[in-house]
Design a protein around this motif. Structure first.
Motif, PDB file in Angstrom:
ATOM      1  N   ASP A 548     -30.406  -1.336  56.909  1.00  0.00           N
ATOM      2  CA  ASP A 548     -30.170   0.163  55.825  1.00  0.00           C
ATOM      3  C   ASP A 548     -31.200  -0.782  54.907  1.00  0.00           C
ATOM      4  O   ASP A 548     -31.925  -1.741  54.995  1.00  0.00           O
ATOM      5  CB  ASP A 548     -29.439  -0.189  55.167  1.00  0.00           C
ATOM      6  CG  ASP A 548     -28.240  -1.489  54.871  1.00  0.00           C
ATOM      7  OD1 ASP A 548     -29.652  -2.081  54.143  1.00  0.00           O
ATOM      8  OD2 ASP A 548     -27.512  -1.816  55.209  1.00  0.00           O
ATOM      9  N   ILE A 551     -29.117  -2.205  48.836  1.00  0.00           N
ATOM     10  CA  ILE A 551     -28.723  -3.345  48.150  1.00  0.00           C
ATOM     11  C   ILE A 551     -29.321  -4.492  48.507  1.00  0.00           C
ATOM     12  O   ILE A 551     -28.892  -5.649  47.595  1.00  0.00           O
ATOM     13  CB  ILE A 551     -27.356  -3.242  47.239  1.00  0.00           C
ATOM     14  CG1 ILE A 551     -25.883  -3.705  47.964  1.00  0.00           C
ATOM     15  CG2 ILE A 551     -27.044  -1.408  46.170  1.00  0.00           C
ATOM     16  CD1 ILE A 551     -24.905  -3.239  47.226  1.00  0.00           C
ATOM     17  N   ARG A 566     -13.662 -11.694  51.798  1.00  0.00           N
ATOM     18  CA  ARG A 566     -14.711 -11.891  50.459  1.00  0.00           C
ATOM     19  C   ARG A 566     -15.351 -10.145  50.590  1.00  0.00           C
ATOM     20  O   ARG A 566     -15.842  -9.680  51.099  1.00  0.00           O
ATOM     21  CB  ARG A 566     -15.718 -13.625  50.686  1.00  0.00           C
ATOM     22  CG  ARG A 566     -14.443 -13.909  50.982  1.00  0.00           C
ATOM     23  CD  ARG A 566     -13.979 -14.715  49.223  1.00  0.00           C
ATOM     24  NE  ARG A 566     -15.029 -14.953  48.510  1.00  0.00           N
ATOM     25  CZ  ARG A 566     -14.596 -16.246  48.328  1.00  0.00           C
ATOM     26  NH1 ARG A 566     -14.696 -16.920  49.275  1.00  0.00           N
ATOM     27  NH2 ARG A 566     -16.135 -16.425  47.525  1.00  0.00           N
ATOM     28  N   GLU A 577     -16.188   0.836  46.936  1.00  0.00           N
ATOM     29  CA  GLU A 577     -14.796   0.370  47.166  1.00  0.00           C
ATOM     30  C   GLU A 577     -15.189  -0.527  48.489  1.00  0.00           C
ATOM     31  O   GLU A 577     -15.372  -0.748  49.242  1.00  0.00           O
ATOM     32  CB  GLU A 577     -14.631   1.962  47.578  1.00  0.00           C
ATOM     33  CG  GLU A 577     -15.222   2.611  48.868  1.00  0.00           C
ATOM     34  CD  GLU A 577     -15.333   4.073  48.890  1.00  0.00           C
ATOM     35  OE1 GLU A 577     -15.811   4.827  49.802  1.00  0.00           O
ATOM     36  OE2 GLU A 577     -14.702   4.236  47.762  1.00  0.00           O
ATOM     37  N   THR A 579     -11.822  -3.779  51.445  1.00  0.00           N
ATOM     38  CA  THR A 579     -10.759  -4.126  51.458  1.00  0.00           C
ATOM     39  C   THR A 579     -11.787  -5.389  52.183  1.00  0.00           C
ATOM     40  O   THR A 579     -10.652  -6.474  51.342  1.00  0.00           O
ATOM     41  CB  THR A 579      -9.979  -3.736  52.768  1.00  0.00           C
ATOM     42  OG1 THR A 579     -10.534  -4.154  54.242  1.00  0.00           O
ATOM     43  CG2 THR A 579      -9.088  -2.554  52.904  1.00  0.00           C
TER      44      THR A 579
END
Ligand code: ADP
Length: 621
Positions: A548, A551, A566, A577, A579
């Motif tokens: 990709d 960031i 983590r 967002e 888990t």
């Protein structure tokens, strides 16, 4: 008694014989009349006494004397002559005659013979005594020179005799030592006072004798230890000190070594934290250290010379000693063992013991080193209990989650289905609300699936189910599924694969979850640009990479993102967002499929996750 008479006149011979026989106890008398006969007799049948006329035809008394002195000087010669002037008499005596008797005084002859024999006896004894003295002197000298003991004789503080060994011990020659050096020159400074006292004060005592060890120095400067035995003797009325010296350097040095190593052993033995015990082959305690006494709560006196089993409980004592004796006989003493013991005071101990058989002078001893592992054992037991409890909890948790999953999924599916229906039937603002319900339900389902995947990894073993399929198809399908989400963010989602198909034998479900998770993350963490899924076929593997232009991930975080829960941005302030379980699941699935996952990333530029998987499941060895 054998008497040889040299006489040319028969009547004098008869006269002399008669006289001799009448006084002496049956003498054996022989007559010879010429030099030849005399010599033969002297050599072959030496008499006890010779009586000779002085004037003889062709030879004389002087010759008789000379021959006798030469052949057997101990035989006394008496001159028996008719007349003799004094000069000749003196000459005969000088030449070795023992006596002379005038023929007219023949009655004196037997007494002269007696006297001569007595004199001869005295001389013989003297010679014998001298020989003996010589012998013992030789013996003493030989002894003194061949012994390994240094011997010395001191008079007025000076050496007057030293033997060879003495010179060898100190390295000085006899010439250097005798009458020149004093005993104090041979010892080190700290011992010179002792030697002075010995020689100048103590030796004044008439029965002085002394035995001491001193540090001495040799000519070459070496220090040695000598043992000295010194005593007073009197020789020809003069006082001497006679002494002997033995070089005991080796003995002293090895004694020092033994003392050192004994001290070392004792220090270790007494200060060791490990309990140590030495027993003989019957199990009788020979030695224990302080730590042993503390461990078994007995004093050394209570244990010494007792069977080692007295530290154990009454009920098992005899058994221990019996099995110990049997084992030592068969050489079966275990070198290391762990045991649970009940002690004499009913306390229970877990002990670790190490045994070592030591043989000293043919006798066997066993050194045992004990370590109290009661604490460790208790700790281990607690750990095992805690682990079992944790496993039980985990089983309960999995069961609970499996039940919950069913309970949540059923209403959720209802919500998804009916919100979709509402979306189709409603218009305007209401349609928008229905869409929100629909999306929220989908996200909830995704989260639920992730959590369930994770719990499955945690609790149960996942067994892959291999089927043969075209991986390209799967990739294209997943790309389709995510197309809408990508479009919504204005991202370009593409698939790159040069092969028309990539047939693999793999677990399709796990592969779908792997790729979906990676694509999901790529879209989530990319704000603009593109996401690309690439599929490549290699010899034994197929490689899927999801890259990709998002960031990116700071290098320091590259390791932790695969750990459960983590995230690069954690806590309440986190920007995305999720888990924190997605990559954990991906990594686990890749491992189950015997593959590898790699990540390359640069903050602000983007990330590439590469998964390498085998085309065929590995054959189980
Ligand atoms: P989640 O995405 O649910 O937070 P994951 O285990 O999938 O959990 O990912 C862990 C973390 O790794 C993410 O929170 C994110 O910080 C980082 N991460 C994963 N994939 C990417 C990506 N493509 N680009 C940038 N960061 C990523």
């Amino acid at each position: 008694m054998r008497i040889l008479i040299i006489e040319d006149n028969e009547s004098y011979f008869k006269l002399a014989s008669h006289e001799l026989k009448s006084v002496l106890n049956s003498p054996e008398i022989k007559l010879v009349q010429n030099e030849q006969a005399f010599l033969e007799e002297l050599q072959n049948n030496p008499p006890d006494v010779i009586i000779t006329d002085y004037v003889l035809p062709k030879f004389d008394g002087m010759k008789v004397l000379q021959h006798t002195l030469q052949e057997n000087p101990l035989i006394p010669v008496i001159i028996f002559t008719g007349s003799m002037n004094e000069e000749v008499a003196v000459e005969c005596m000088k030449a070795g005659a023992i006596d002379y008797v005038l023929k007219n005084n023949y009655k004196r002859l037997p007494f002269s013979v007696k006297e001569a024999l007595e004199k001869r006896k005295v001389i013989e004894e003297k010679i014998k005594a001298e020989e003996k003295l010589k012998e013992s002197e030789t013996l003493f000298r030989t002894l003194a020179e061949s012994t390994l003991i240094g011997i010395y004789l001191i008079k007025d503080l000076k050496f007057v005799y030293v033997n060879d060994q003495f010179t060898r011990i100190f390295g000085y020659s006899r010439e250097e030592l005798m009458n020149k050096m004093e005993p104090t020159d041979l010892v080190t400074n700290r011992f010179s006072k002792l030697i002075k006292t010995e020689l100048e004060e103590r030796s004044k005592n008439s029965d002085y004798h002394s035995n001491f060890i001193v540090e001495a120095k040799t000519k070459s400067g070496n220090q040695i230890f000598i043992e000295v035995y010194s005593r007073m003797i009197e020789l020809a009325g003069e006082k001497y000190i006679l002494g002997s010296v033995v070089d005991i350097t080796d003995r002293i040095l090895s004694e020092i070594e033994v003392q050192k190593s004994e001290l070392l052993f004792r220090t270790i033995w007494e200060n060791s934290l490990e309990a140590m015990r030495i027993v003989d082959e019957n199990g009788i305690v020979i030695k224990v250290n302080q730590a042993y006494c503390e461990l078994f709560e007995k004093t050394e006196e209570e244990l010494f010379q007792k069977p080692f089993s007295i530290v154990y409980d009454e009920s098992s004592k005899n058994e221990y000693i019996k099995s110990f004796s049997e084992r030592i006989k068969k050489d079966e003493i275990p070198t290391k063992l762990e045991m649970t013991m009940i002690l004499w005071n009913k306390k229970q101990k877990y002990l670790e013991a190490r045994n070592k058989i030591i043989t000293i002078e043919g006798k066997k001893y066993v050194l045992t080193i004990f370590r109290d592992i009661s604490e460790r054992k208790r700790y281990e037991e607690e750990l095992i209990r805690a682990k079992e409890e944790a496993l039980e909890m985990s089983r309960l948790k999995s069961n609970f989650l499996a039940n919950m999953s069913h309970e949540i999924r059923t209403p959720l599916n209802g919500m998804i289905g009916f919100s979709e229906l509402l979306m189709e039937t409603l218009d305007g603002e209401l349609k928008g609300w229905a869409k929100i319900i629909h999306n929220s339900s989908l996200r909830l389902l995704e989260t639920l699936n992730t959590i369930l995947d994770f719990t499955q990894i945690e609790s149960a073993k996942i067994v892959p189910f291999f089927t043969t399929f075209d991986a390209k198809n799967i990739i294209l399908e997943i790309s389709k599924l995510f197309e809408q989400a990508a479009n919504k963010k204005g991202l370009n989602l593409g698939v790159l694969c040069e092969d028309s198909e990539v047939i693999v034998k793999c677990d399709e479900k796990l592969l779908r979850r792997i790729v979906s998770n990676l694509v999901n993350n790529a879209i989530k963490f990319t704000l603009k640009g593109k996401v690309q899924i690439q599929l490549k076929s290699e010899a034994d593997n197929f490689v899927i990479s999801v890259s990709d232009t998002g960031i990116g991930i700071p290098e320091a975080k590259l390791d932790i993102i695969f750990e459960e829960f983590r995230q690069v941005s954690e806590g309440l302030g986190r920007k995305f967002e999720g888990t924190g379980l997605g990559l954990t699941i991906v990594k686990k699935y890749v491992e189950i499929l015997n593959g590898k996952i790699l990540v390359r990333s640069k903050v602000g530029e983007g990330s590439t996750f590469t998964v390498i998987l085998p085309k065929q499941p590995a054959l189980k060895s």
